[in-house]
Design a protein around this motif. Structure first.
Motif, PDB file in Angstrom:
ATOM      1  N   LEU A 280      20.236  15.165  12.948  1.00  0.00           N
ATOM      2  CA  LEU A 280      19.698  13.970  12.294  1.00  0.00           C
ATOM      3  C   LEU A 280      20.217  13.908  10.867  1.00  0.00           C
ATOM      4  O   LEU A 280      19.732  14.603   9.975  1.00  0.00           O
ATOM      5  CB  LEU A 280      18.165  13.995  12.317  1.00  0.00           C
ATOM      6  CG  LEU A 280      17.522  13.899  13.700  1.00  0.00           C
ATOM      7  CD1 LEU A 280      16.013  13.729  13.569  1.00  0.00           C
ATOM      8  CD2 LEU A 280      18.109  12.766  14.527  1.00  0.00           C
ATOM      9  N   ARG A 281      21.230  13.093  10.676  1.00  0.00           N
ATOM     10  CA  ARG A 281      21.891  12.988   9.378  1.00  0.00           C
ATOM     11  C   ARG A 281      21.023  12.199   8.396  1.00  0.00           C
ATOM     12  O   ARG A 281      20.551  11.122   8.719  1.00  0.00           O
ATOM     13  CB  ARG A 281      23.244  12.298   9.556  1.00  0.00           C
ATOM     14  CG  ARG A 281      24.289  13.155  10.250  1.00  0.00           C
ATOM     15  CD  ARG A 281      25.376  12.316  10.892  1.00  0.00           C
ATOM     16  NE  ARG A 281      24.871  11.661  12.089  1.00  0.00           N
ATOM     17  CZ  ARG A 281      25.578  10.789  12.799  1.00  0.00           C
ATOM     18  NH1 ARG A 281      26.792  10.438  12.411  1.00  0.00           N
ATOM     19  NH2 ARG A 281      25.062  10.247  13.890  1.00  0.00           N
ATOM     20  N   GLY A 282      20.860  12.752   7.189  1.00  0.00           N
ATOM     21  CA  GLY A 282      20.035  12.133   6.162  1.00  0.00           C
ATOM     22  C   GLY A 282      19.011  13.087   5.590  1.00  0.00           C
ATOM     23  O   GLY A 282      18.570  12.927   4.444  1.00  0.00           O
ATOM     24  N   ILE A 283      18.604  14.094   6.364  1.00  0.00           N
ATOM     25  CA  ILE A 283      17.674  15.112   5.880  1.00  0.00           C
ATOM     26  C   ILE A 283      18.357  15.914   4.778  1.00  0.00           C
ATOM     27  O   ILE A 283      19.506  16.321   4.910  1.00  0.00           O
ATOM     28  CB  ILE A 283      17.225  16.008   7.042  1.00  0.00           C
ATOM     29  CG1 ILE A 283      16.391  15.182   8.032  1.00  0.00           C
ATOM     30  CG2 ILE A 283      16.421  17.196   6.534  1.00  0.00           C
ATOM     31  CD1 ILE A 283      16.045  15.908   9.308  1.00  0.00           C
ATOM     32  N   GLU A 284      17.641  16.137   3.697  1.00  0.00           N
ATOM     33  CA  GLU A 284      18.242  16.627   2.456  1.00  0.00           C
ATOM     34  C   GLU A 284      18.976  17.948   2.602  1.00  0.00           C
ATOM     35  O   GLU A 284      19.983  18.184   1.954  1.00  0.00           O
ATOM     36  CB  GLU A 284      17.170  16.740   1.369  1.00  0.00           C
ATOM     37  CG  GLU A 284      17.728  17.121   0.022  1.00  0.00           C
ATOM     38  CD  GLU A 284      16.743  16.873  -1.101  1.00  0.00           C
ATOM     39  OE1 GLU A 284      16.913  17.486  -2.165  1.00  0.00           O
ATOM     40  OE2 GLU A 284      15.820  16.060  -0.916  1.00  0.00           O
ATOM     41  N   HIS A 285      18.497  18.834   3.450  1.00  0.00           N
ATOM     42  CA  HIS A 285      19.176  20.108   3.690  1.00  0.00           C
ATOM     43  C   HIS A 285      18.963  20.473   5.157  1.00  0.00           C
ATOM     44  O   HIS A 285      17.884  20.257   5.714  1.00  0.00           O
ATOM     45  CB  HIS A 285      18.610  21.199   2.774  1.00  0.00           C
ATOM     46  CG  HIS A 285      19.445  22.435   2.720  1.00  0.00           C
ATOM     47  ND1 HIS A 285      19.456  23.377   3.735  1.00  0.00           N
ATOM     48  CD2 HIS A 285      20.303  22.904   1.775  1.00  0.00           C
ATOM     49  CE1 HIS A 285      20.275  24.368   3.423  1.00  0.00           C
ATOM     50  NE2 HIS A 285      20.804  24.096   2.223  1.00  0.00           N
ATOM     51  N   ARG A 286      19.980  21.051   5.759  1.00  0.00           N
ATOM     52  CA  ARG A 286      19.901  21.367   7.190  1.00  0.00           C
ATOM     53  C   ARG A 286      18.777  22.345   7.510  1.00  0.00           C
ATOM     54  O   ARG A 286      18.272  22.374   8.643  1.00  0.00           O
ATOM     55  CB  ARG A 286      21.231  21.952   7.670  1.00  0.00           C
ATOM     56  CG  ARG A 286      21.641  23.239   6.969  1.00  0.00           C
ATOM     57  CD  ARG A 286      23.076  23.635   7.295  1.00  0.00           C
ATOM     58  NE  ARG A 286      23.506  24.790   6.515  1.00  0.00           N
ATOM     59  CZ  ARG A 286      23.348  26.059   6.908  1.00  0.00           C
ATOM     60  NH1 ARG A 286      22.792  26.312   8.076  1.00  0.00           N
ATOM     61  NH2 ARG A 286      23.761  27.038   6.141  1.00  0.00           N
ATOM     62  N   GLY A 362      12.435   9.163   1.926  1.00  0.00           N
ATOM     63  CA  GLY A 362      13.168   9.077   0.664  1.00  0.00           C
ATOM     64  C   GLY A 362      14.284  10.068   0.456  1.00  0.00           C
ATOM     65  O   GLY A 362      14.853  10.130  -0.641  1.00  0.00           O
ATOM     66  N   GLN A 363      14.650  10.863   1.455  1.00  0.00           N
ATOM     67  CA  GLN A 363      15.748  11.799   1.302  1.00  0.00           C
ATOM     68  C   GLN A 363      17.084  11.118   1.627  1.00  0.00           C
ATOM     69  O   GLN A 363      17.128  10.054   2.241  1.00  0.00           O
ATOM     70  CB  GLN A 363      15.548  13.003   2.217  1.00  0.00           C
ATOM     71  CG  GLN A 363      14.268  13.773   1.980  1.00  0.00           C
ATOM     72  CD  GLN A 363      14.065  14.859   3.007  1.00  0.00           C
ATOM     73  OE1 GLN A 363      14.992  15.536   3.400  1.00  0.00           O
ATOM     74  NE2 GLN A 363      12.827  15.017   3.468  1.00  0.00           N
ATOM     75  N   HIS A 364      18.162  11.758   1.217  1.00  0.00           N
ATOM     76  CA  HIS A 364      19.490  11.271   1.579  1.00  0.00           C
ATOM     77  C   HIS A 364      20.454  12.455   1.596  1.00  0.00           C
ATOM     78  O   HIS A 364      20.197  13.496   0.991  1.00  0.00           O
ATOM     79  CB  HIS A 364      19.984  10.200   0.600  1.00  0.00           C
ATOM     80  CG  HIS A 364      20.033  10.657  -0.826  1.00  0.00           C
ATOM     81  ND1 HIS A 364      19.023  10.391  -1.727  1.00  0.00           N
ATOM     82  CD2 HIS A 364      20.950  11.387  -1.514  1.00  0.00           C
ATOM     83  CE1 HIS A 364      19.325  10.916  -2.906  1.00  0.00           C
ATOM     84  NE2 HIS A 364      20.502  11.528  -2.803  1.00  0.00           N
ATOM     85  N   ALA A 365      21.563  12.305   2.311  1.00  0.00           N
ATOM     86  CA  ALA A 365      22.553  13.378   2.403  1.00  0.00           C
ATOM     87  C   ALA A 365      23.892  12.797   2.792  1.00  0.00           C
ATOM     88  O   ALA A 365      23.976  11.769   3.473  1.00  0.00           O
ATOM     89  CB  ALA A 365      22.115  14.432   3.422  1.00  0.00           C
ATOM     90  N   PHE A 366      24.955  13.454   2.351  1.00  0.00           N
ATOM     91  CA  PHE A 366      26.336  13.050   2.624  1.00  0.00           C
ATOM     92  C   PHE A 366      27.004  14.145   3.448  1.00  0.00           C
ATOM     93  O   PHE A 366      26.776  15.336   3.210  1.00  0.00           O
ATOM     94  CB  PHE A 366      27.079  12.836   1.308  1.00  0.00           C
ATOM     95  CG  PHE A 366      28.503  12.399   1.476  1.00  0.00           C
ATOM     96  CD1 PHE A 366      28.815  11.069   1.699  1.00  0.00           C
ATOM     97  CD2 PHE A 366      29.536  13.310   1.400  1.00  0.00           C
ATOM     98  CE1 PHE A 366      30.126  10.667   1.843  1.00  0.00           C
ATOM     99  CE2 PHE A 366      30.854  12.927   1.542  1.00  0.00           C
ATOM    100  CZ  PHE A 366      31.151  11.591   1.764  1.00  0.00           C
ATOM    101  N   TYR A 367      27.819  13.764   4.418  1.00  0.00           N
ATOM    102  CA  TYR A 367      28.449  14.728   5.301  1.00  0.00           C
ATOM    103  C   TYR A 367      29.946  14.459   5.415  1.00  0.00           C
ATOM    104  O   TYR A 367      30.376  13.313   5.555  1.00  0.00           O
ATOM    105  CB  TYR A 367      27.842  14.655   6.712  1.00  0.00           C
ATOM    106  CG  TYR A 367      26.353  14.820   6.736  1.00  0.00           C
ATOM    107  CD1 TYR A 367      25.767  16.076   6.818  1.00  0.00           C
ATOM    108  CD2 TYR A 367      25.515  13.714   6.648  1.00  0.00           C
ATOM    109  CE1 TYR A 367      24.387  16.229   6.830  1.00  0.00           C
ATOM    110  CE2 TYR A 367      24.141  13.852   6.661  1.00  0.00           C
ATOM    111  CZ  TYR A 367      23.582  15.113   6.749  1.00  0.00           C
ATOM    112  OH  TYR A 367      22.221  15.251   6.750  1.00  0.00           O
ATOM    113  N   LEU A 368      30.696  15.512   5.388  1.00  0.00           N
ATOM    114  CA  LEU A 368      32.127  15.483   5.673  1.00  0.00           C
ATOM    115  C   LEU A 368      32.385  16.474   6.791  1.00  0.00           C
ATOM    116  O   LEU A 368      32.008  17.647   6.690  1.00  0.00           O
ATOM    117  CB  LEU A 368      32.927  15.895   4.436  1.00  0.00           C
ATOM    118  CG  LEU A 368      34.383  16.291   4.697  1.00  0.00           C
ATOM    119  CD1 LEU A 368      35.191  15.086   5.146  1.00  0.00           C
ATOM    120  CD2 LEU A 368      34.987  16.938   3.465  1.00  0.00           C
TER     121      LEU A 368
END
Length: 374
Positions: A280-286, A362-368
């Motif tokens: 689930l992409r967007g959670i602040e830390h895995r 309200g969290q966000h995260a970026f993935y490469l």
């Protein structure tokens, strides 16, 4: 809220003129025609530069290998791929990783991930109500090799074994910190050795960029001293994916339901996690949400745009919990986001992906990463 959005990312790969090295080797001949095998290997390598508040400057290299082998049994043919990469950071962190998805002439499939990490990690506690602002950072040096070796029963059904070998060396714990307070199983690191059965049903038209078909992966692993490990527990995974063409041949709708269950004394770092680039992409830390049991559902719309570029939008819901008696809809987390794609190889849909996700709290995260999330 603690910031973890990667604020600068640059791929030094000459997107607009395709200067990646691509090499093609075609056809091996033998003296007898019935044993001829034709091989086509595609290769590209890209340097990359990035930055995040946690790791500072990242300098790395990633390579792509995709190859096809014709055999006497083309019924089971699928392309093989290997994607190794290495990353160094100015925080003196090292990450070496390679994904293998290898299909042999007899149809057998080795799907494996090999990793060597020397990386600080975060511990937030265990459960669905952990706080991203309450965290302990520690050092986790580990080597791991996990995957499945499957033999085809029919062109769509595979059966075989699951293997998982990992050694963790955990250091730099804070005095009276979260880890020493919670004392979770696995705080001293050690060996995890597991084996078990694995089954797969695969009707996808492509392993790299499926546009239609179904993928079902079910596997179990049993860990313990019998295999040379230090922890006794069991792990079960059920992963269902479906792909549909819609709005034309360049548009794909993908859905996934995943369930991860554990029993016994699993180390905290082996518990199912809800966040990350493939979940689930967007959670602040895995590591923010993890527990003994996990269930989530996600959907993604994928669109080819122009040249080698594409884009996606996605959404999902999920929850971690200790036992099914504790499962409740009030603890479900929701995510949504969008991303870009760049085809690393001209003639194969093996993509770089960059995703930006958000959560309902309200969290966000970026993935490469490389390959699709699912």
């Amino acid at each position: 809220m603690r910031k973890n959005l990667i604020c600068c990312f640059l791929l030094l790969c000459s997107f607009f003129n395709g200067r990646a090295q691509e090499q093609i080797a075609v056809q091996k001949d033998s003296l007898q025609q019935d044993s001829v095998q034709e091989k086509r290997i595609k290769f590209a390598i890209y340097p990359a530069l990035g930055y995040s508040p946690e790791t500072k400057v990242n300098i790395g290299t990633i390579a792509f290998f995709v190859f096809n082998t014709k055999s006497k049994n083309p019924t089971f043919h699928r392309p093989s791929s290997i994607t190794p990469y290495i990353v160094f950071t100015t925080n003196k962190q090292v990450l070496i990783k390679s994904d293998f998805d290898l299909f042999f002439g007899n149809g057998m499939n080795l799907n494996m991930e090999a990793r060597v990490f020397d990386f600080p990690d975060n511990y937030y506690g265990i459960g669905s109500e952990t706080d991203p602002d309450v965290v302990e950072q520690y050092t986790d040096r580990y080597v791991a090799m996990s995957g499945t070796l499957l033999k085809p029963v029919t062109p769509q059904w595979f059966g075989g074994i699951r293997f998982d070998f990992q050694y963790n060396n955990i250091t730099d714990l804070l005095d009276s910190g979260l880890l020493e307070t919670d004392v979770p199983v696995g705080i001293e690191g050690g060996r995890n050795m597991g084996l078990g059965p694995a089954f797969r049903n695969d009707t996808r038209n492509s392993t790299l960029w499926p546009t239609h078909g179904r993928f079902i992966n079910a596997r179990a692993a049993f860990y313990g001293k019998a295999f040379g490990g230090e922890y006794n527990y069991g792990s079960f995974l059920f992963d269902y994916r479906q792909y549909f063409e819609f709005l034309g041949p360049k548009s794909v709708l993908a859905i996934q339901f995943r369930m991860n269950l554990t029993s016994g004394d699993a180390p905290f770092y082996k518990l199912p996690k809800m966040g990350g680039g493939g979940r689930l992409r967007g959670i602040e830390h895995r590591n923010l949400y993890r527990d003994r049991q996990l269930m989530y559902f996600q959907v993604e719309a994928r669109q080819e745009l122009f040249w080698r570029f594409g884009g996606v939008i996605f959404a999902g819901v999920g929850e971690v919990f200790d036992s099914f008696s504790e499962f409740g809809t009030d603890k479900i987390r929701a995510v949504y986001g969008l991303g870009g794609r760049f085809r690393a190889l001209k003639d194969e849909k093996l993509n770089f992906r960059m995703d930006l996700g958000f959560t309902d709290n309200g969290q966000h995260a970026f993935y490469l990463s490389v390959r699709e999330a699912f």
